[in-house]
Motif scaffolding. Structure first.
Motif, PDB file in Angstrom:
ATOM      1  N   LYS A 116       0.352   0.168  -4.764  1.00  0.00           N
ATOM      2  CA  LYS A 116       0.149   1.423  -5.491  1.00  0.00           C
ATOM      3  C   LYS A 116      -0.814   1.237  -6.663  1.00  0.00           C
ATOM      4  CE  LYS A 116       2.922   5.435  -6.719  1.00  0.00           C
ATOM      5  NZ  LYS A 116       4.291   5.955  -6.894  1.00  0.00           N
ATOM      6  N   ASN A 130      12.015   6.527  -5.895  1.00  0.00           N
ATOM      7  CA  ASN A 130      10.552   6.662  -5.839  1.00  0.00           C
ATOM      8  C   ASN A 130      10.138   7.980  -5.185  1.00  0.00           C
ATOM      9  OD1 ASN A 130      10.359   4.166  -7.026  1.00  0.00           O
ATOM     10  ND2 ASN A 130       9.831   3.071  -5.152  1.00  0.00           N
ATOM     11  N   GLU A 162       8.242  11.072  -7.102  1.00  0.00           N
ATOM     12  CA  GLU A 162       6.955  11.560  -6.575  1.00  0.00           C
ATOM     13  C   GLU A 162       6.996  13.051  -6.300  1.00  0.00           C
ATOM     14  OE1 GLU A 162       4.284  10.593  -2.665  1.00  0.00           O
ATOM     15  OE2 GLU A 162       5.284   8.900  -3.617  1.00  0.00           O
ATOM     16  N   SER A 217       7.372  15.146  -9.549  1.00  0.00           N
ATOM     17  CA  SER A 217       6.181  15.094 -10.407  1.00  0.00           C
ATOM     18  C   SER A 217       5.115  16.100  -9.973  1.00  0.00           C
ATOM     19  CB  SER A 217       5.596  13.687 -10.406  1.00  0.00           C
ATOM     20  OG  SER A 217       5.072  13.368  -9.112  1.00  0.00           O
ATOM     21  N   LYS A 218       5.259  16.625  -8.763  1.00  0.00           N
ATOM     22  CA  LYS A 218       4.262  17.590  -8.243  1.00  0.00           C
ATOM     23  C   LYS A 218       4.482  18.996  -8.778  1.00  0.00           C
ATOM     24  CE  LYS A 218       3.372  15.003  -3.989  1.00  0.00           C
ATOM     25  NZ  LYS A 218       3.512  14.981  -2.522  1.00  0.00           N
TER      26      LYS A 218
END
Length: 450
Positions: free
Chosen positions: A276, A441, A445, A448-449
């Motif tokens: 990443k 995780n 993810e 966070s969008k």
């Protein structure tokens, strides 16, 4: 097509309205979506198992035909598997169990719309294609974890397609029940599916969905058996005439497997973190995948081909033939293969590779201390439970799955001991399971969008 669908809905509503007993009507309406999801799950589980087995056979056929071909099919398989997921269904990567765990957590009024990125028809399609491509390329992955995400997707879609007049069904219960049905159908282990839902997924009191859970597991299992026949995932290894003294090597193997499995989880998470941070472009990812594929291909060609595939043939050989003792380095290969394959970014599970790694550890240690063939079988089964526990941190699920796939109910205490020892030993390396970290995780993810 839409008119036909609407006509069917109206006809169904009319039929149910004719039922005068309101409690019976409500119970039926609550149960039917679970039944439908279970039948579809059983069908997909069998279809996927057959396609996945075909992929492994094709890989072995190509290797037997011209071994050097592995240097061609491995890079193609790794890159194509990653690309399919990246382009069409990013959340289809990896096992699928962390995605289902994340979906269960998102099944609340504020976030339930986010679930569709984790469980969908697109996920089903590309989960199957990507994992089969990866295994054709020699990837050390399994189909069991992906089957759980596929089943979760099936149950979510069934719930989504219910008409407005249908009584509301808990999304969380639907997903958890689907996951249990998926595991039961994948391994033909109904008790394993139930224990998995309770131990790994459920933060809800089981009384709220126990009937749906039990029914779904039974129907999915029966559907799979109807299509594929009644079978055991592995068979009936000989374990009779074994003294209680075998508990000592079981403890040794379980502790070793638990520590190694937990360490493997840490390594895979570190590889994912490094990727990443460092691999920002598609070109960099492709180079990494080609290197991983060539490492696996080189080991298969020059050292031992047992690094390839899910490893089920290793379990079958050490349990059912006289060739019970693996070379000392095979457990290393069976950990290296999944480490490189699981972190590739393609789809593929780690259940079967974990069981294989545990079997190889049990095989090596039992050979070193000169156990009898039957004692060796017991220790190998203990190693399988222990390594799977080290990955999942679900000792009871692991023990029940291995018990059911071999029909060795007399070993329940041996296998539970292996699971518990492994669960404690794995904590020496890391407090958290691989699935828990990956779940966090995925949640980070997705959230966070916003």
């Amino acid at each position: 097509m839409l008119k036909i669908f609407t006509l069917i809905q109206k006809s169904l509503k009319k039929s149910f309205d004719n039922i005068r007993n309101e409690q019976l009507k409500y119970n039926l309406l609550q149960a039917i979506p679970f039944w439908i999801g279970s039948v579809i799950t059983g069908f997909f589980a069998v279809l996927y198992a057959q396609v996945f087995a075909w992929g492994e056979h094709l890989m072995n056929f190509i290797f037997d035909w011209h071994a050097w071909m592995i240097f061609i099919i491995a890079p193609i398989g790794f890159v194509l598997s990653w690309w399919l997921v990246k382009e069409f269904a990013p959340n289809a990567k990896g096992s699928g169990i962390p995605q289902v765990m994340a979906a269960v957590e998102l099944a609340n009024p504020k976030e339930h719309k986010k679930i569709r990125s984790l469980l969908s028809l697109k996920i089903i399609i590309f989960k199957i294609i990507s994992s089969v491509v990866l295994v054709i390329g020699g990837g050390a992955v399994g189909r069991e974890g992906p089957t759980i995400q596929i089943a979760g997707s099936v149950f979510r879609k069934v719930n989504e397609y219910l008409p407005e007049w249908w009584p509301k069904i808990s999304k969380k219960n639907m997903i958890m029940t689907g996951a249990a049905a998926g595991l039961a159908a994948a391994f033909n282990t109904p008790l394993g599916g139930i224990v998995f839902a309770v131990e790994e997924l459920s933060k809800t009191h089981i009384n709220y969905f126990k009937t749906a859970l039990f029914t779904a597991v039974i129907i999915a299992g029966l559907t799979a058996q109807t299509l594929a026949g009644s079978y055991l995932y592995l068979g009936y290894p000989k374990t009779n005439d074994v003294s209680l003294m075998v508990m000592f090597p079981i403890v040794l193997v379980a502790a070793t497997a638990g520590i190694l499995a937990s360490q493997l989880s840490v390594i895979m998470l570190k590889i994912n973190g490094w990727k990443k941070k460092k691999l920002k472009t598609d070109k960099a990812n492709v180079i990494f995948l080609v290197i991983c594929a060539l490492i696996i291909a080189s080991i298969a060609y020059f050292i031992n081909r047992e690094i390839l595939g899910s490893g089920k043939e290793i379990m079958e050989r050490v349990l059912f033939t006289k060739d019970k003792h693996e070379d000392w380095y095979v457990p290393i290969l069976r950990m290296l293969g999944p480490a490189l394959s699981f972190t590739s970014g393609g789809a593929g599970g780690i259940f079967a590779p974990a069981l294989t790694a545990g079997a190889s550890i049990g095989s090596v240690i039992s050979g070193a201390i000169h156990l009898t063939p039957n004692e060796t079988n017991v220790v190998i089964l203990g190693g399988m439970v222990a390594f799977l526990t080290g990955i999942t941190r679900a000792p009871f699920t692991s023990a029940i799955i291995v018990l059911e796939m071999t029909d060795r109910h007399s070993l329940i205490f041996h296998l539970m001991l292996a699971g518990m020892v492994s669960s404690i030993a794995s904590l020496l390396v890391s407090r958290h399971s691989l699935y828990d970290v990956l779940k966090v995780n995925f949640l980070t993810e997705i959230r966070s969008k916003d």
